[in-house]
Design an enzyme around this catalytic site. Structure first.
Site, PDB file in Angstrom:
ATOM      1  N   LYS A  22       0.853  -1.203   0.000  1.00 56.52           N
ATOM      2  CA  LYS A  22       0.000   0.000   0.000  1.00 56.52           C
ATOM      3  C   LYS A  22       0.880   1.241   0.000  1.00 56.52           C
ATOM      4  O   LYS A  22       0.615   2.206  -0.701  1.00 56.52           O
ATOM      5  CB  LYS A  22      -0.872  -0.043   1.247  1.00 56.52           C
ATOM      6  N   ASN A  23       1.978   1.187   0.815  1.00 58.00           N
ATOM      7  CA  ASN A  23       2.786   2.401   0.977  1.00 58.00           C
ATOM      8  C   ASN A  23       3.751   2.647  -0.163  1.00 58.00           C
ATOM      9  O   ASN A  23       4.534   3.583  -0.116  1.00 58.00           O
ATOM     10  CB  ASN A  23       3.527   2.368   2.318  1.00 58.00           C
ATOM     11  N   ARG A  93      -3.899  10.110   5.578  1.00 61.68           N
ATOM     12  CA  ARG A  93      -2.537  10.620   5.533  1.00 61.68           C
ATOM     13  C   ARG A  93      -1.917  10.487   4.161  1.00 61.68           C
ATOM     14  O   ARG A  93      -1.218  11.380   3.711  1.00 61.68           O
ATOM     15  CB  ARG A  93      -1.693   9.843   6.569  1.00 61.68           C
ATOM     16  N   CYS A 117      -5.034   8.672  11.381  1.00 64.13           N
ATOM     17  CA  CYS A 117      -5.760   7.818  12.317  1.00 64.13           C
ATOM     18  C   CYS A 117      -5.250   8.129  13.731  1.00 64.13           C
ATOM     19  O   CYS A 117      -4.627   9.143  13.979  1.00 64.13           O
ATOM     20  CB  CYS A 117      -5.593   6.365  11.950  1.00 64.13           C
ATOM     21  N   ARG A 122      -0.216  14.232  13.228  1.00 59.38           N
ATOM     22  CA  ARG A 122       0.659  13.950  12.083  1.00 59.38           C
ATOM     23  C   ARG A 122       1.117  15.287  11.486  1.00 59.38           C
ATOM     24  O   ARG A 122       0.581  15.742  10.500  1.00 59.38           O
ATOM     25  CB  ARG A 122      -0.084  13.109  11.067  1.00 59.38           C
ATOM     26  N   ASP A 305       5.364  -0.219  12.004  1.00 57.45           N
ATOM     27  CA  ASP A 305       4.104  -0.822  11.534  1.00 57.45           C
ATOM     28  C   ASP A 305       3.992  -2.285  11.915  1.00 57.45           C
ATOM     29  O   ASP A 305       2.921  -2.871  11.826  1.00 57.45           O
ATOM     30  CB  ASP A 305       3.993  -0.695  10.014  1.00 57.45           C
ATOM     31  N   ARG A 398      -8.187  -0.667   5.330  1.00 58.77           N
ATOM     32  CA  ARG A 398      -7.387   0.378   4.669  1.00 58.77           C
ATOM     33  C   ARG A 398      -6.084  -0.220   4.157  1.00 58.77           C
ATOM     34  O   ARG A 398      -5.474   0.286   3.231  1.00 58.77           O
ATOM     35  CB  ARG A 398      -7.054   1.495   5.667  1.00 58.77           C
TER      36      ARG A 398
END
Ligand code: EPZ
Length: 418
Positions: A22-23, A93, A117, A122, A305, A398
């Site tokens: 995802k990132n 984000r 979140c 952030r 993470d 997500r």
């Protein structure tokens, strides 16, 4: 609101294929705006954050074609910045990745203060500091900031803290800046390296990605082409923790073990029985593992993470483990749920908890505070005897595509209800 219902306490057995990261996908999709040629992206994970970003890009006028599951053609032509869906941008984000490409393309952009979140405020002070150094004028407001620059000019930018999206933002901003930009103390994540490699394959001149100092020599324009998203190392690491915590047989396929060297070394130290191939990891039931300390650190250290999934693993290991979350200021509060399920948790301060194991967990009604803690709750539910209900699973979806199916395929008693 959707919910997961899990009957836990069983040994699982089977194979799970890891999806695209995802990132990386979110950053590459945002970078499509740096060219008006068609970009073809493959192995895009079908997760909520990616869907939101595609919605925002299409609100701008980007022509998006889904040519196959996980494959997209993006043609950013005839875009209209005034159609940017601000409400959607404020929701998560990863949308901050659009800041630099929009600024470079339209010379001026109004951007809402970043959403996010529950893992803490952030800030984007590092982004603002860096963009100002490249000649961008930034007017800071309460609800949004205004960025403008006719032409960005290369400069040296020193990051006082390592920031993944901060690094990526300044790297994207520097691609067309006049002259050379040196970025000091940058993030070294594989997703940053993969983004730089793609941009270089299209004509950008980025050196040093994967080290702590990056140099970008400005060019006039870049092309667009094919890019394949790298495997999601966080998803792979989450399944590693899941397999060990539930004492299961699991083969994790389509992954990149070289992006997991530290977590793999840690589980070996705990006594885990694992076999590592070039694109898979095989886990076998390993008896009672011994606890070890976890201290999160920027890549290639043990990444934040993976902290929550591994903390659940530590509740099943023998001995005491100090979990020290150094990156985010409030990424340990989910441990309250673990304590409620029977784990032995002692919160020393907002960034340190002491876990004593092994502790037997029993099913409870809990919720998923953020994306990775949500996955940790799923693992806890699969470990715990009895029924666990997890609310607010949007957070989990997500970042984990078709999780229920993947877990059912290895024998987990999990279902999703609206
Ligand atoms: C990226 O977030 C990832 N998200 C996060 O993954 C990951 O947890 C994080 O990097 C750390 O590895 C994406 O790539 C979309 P940071 P990012 O900027 O870039 C502070 C997931 O689970 N900071 O590296 O937003 C910040 O508060 C997500 O997939 C400033 O102080 O994180 C934090 O304490 C969650 N000022 C630290 O730096 C700034 O201007 C690291 O944050 C920017 C950041």
């Amino acid at each position: 609101m959707s919910t997961f219902i899990i009957q836990g306490g069983f040994q699982l057995k089977g194979e799970i294929a890891v999806g695209g990261a995802k990132n990386m996908a979110t950053k590459v999709l945002a970078a499509s705006l740096l060219s008006d040629e068609t970009m073809h992206v493959s192995r895009v994970p079908e997760v909520e954050d990616v869907k939101r970003l595609l919605e925002i890009l299409s609100s701008l006028g980007v022509e998006i074609k889904r040519t196959a599951p996980g494959e997209y053609d993006l043609t950013p032509k005839n875009l209209d910045i005034d159609r940017l869906d601000y409400e959607l941008v404020g929701k998560f984000r990863a949308s901050i990745l659009l800041l630099a490409p929009l600024l470079v393309r339209f010379k001026k952009v109004r951007f809402p203060q970043p959403g996010g979140c529950t893992i803490g405020k952030r800030p984007i002070d590092l982004f603002i500091h860096g963009l100002r150094a490249l000649g961008v004028s930034v007017k800071e407001g309460d609800t949004y900031n205004e960025f403008s620059a006719k032409q960005l000019v290369g400069n040296r930018v020193i990051f006082t803290k390592v920031s993944v999206t901060g690094t990526e933002t300044l790297m994207l901003a520097a691609v067309f800046a006049r002259g050379t930009t040196t970025l000091v103390n940058v993030a070294q994540e594989p997703e940053v390296v993969a983004l730089a490699e793609y941009l270089n394959s299209q004509g950008a001149r980025i050196e040093g990605a994967g080290s702590s100092i990056m140099t970008v020599i400005g060019v006039e324009k870049i092309k667009a082409g094919n890019v394949r998203v790298i495997p999601d190392r966080i998803e792979a690491g989450s399944y590693l923790a899941l397999a060990l915590a539930t004492k299961s047989y699991l083969k994790i396929t389509d992954c990149e073990p070289n992006h997991l060297l530290v977590p793999l070394e840690m589980v070996k130290k705990m006594g885990a029985t694992i076999k590592v191939g070039n694109d898979h990891i095989e886990v076998k039931p390993s008896g009672t593992l011994s606890a070890i300390d976890i201290k999160t650190h920027e890549y290639p250290g043990f990444v934040t993470d993976m902290q929550a999934p591994f903390t659940v693993l530590m509740t099943q290991a023998k001995g005491q483990s100090l979990i020290h979350e150094t990156v985010f200021e409030s990424r340990l509060f989910y441990t309250d749920f673990l304590a409620r399920m029977g784990a032995q948790v002692l919160m020393c301060d907002p960034q340190r908890v002491l876990i004593t194991g092994p502790a037997s967990l029993s099913g409870k009604r809990i919720e998923s505070p953020d994306l990775r803690a949500g996955m940790a709750m799923v693992i806890a539910g699969l470990v715990a005897a009895g029924e666990t209900t997890i609310d607010n699973i949007y957070q989990i979806e997500r970042g984990y595509s078709n999780l229920v199916q993947k877990l059912q395929d290895i024998g987990a008693a999990i279902k999703r209800i609206e």
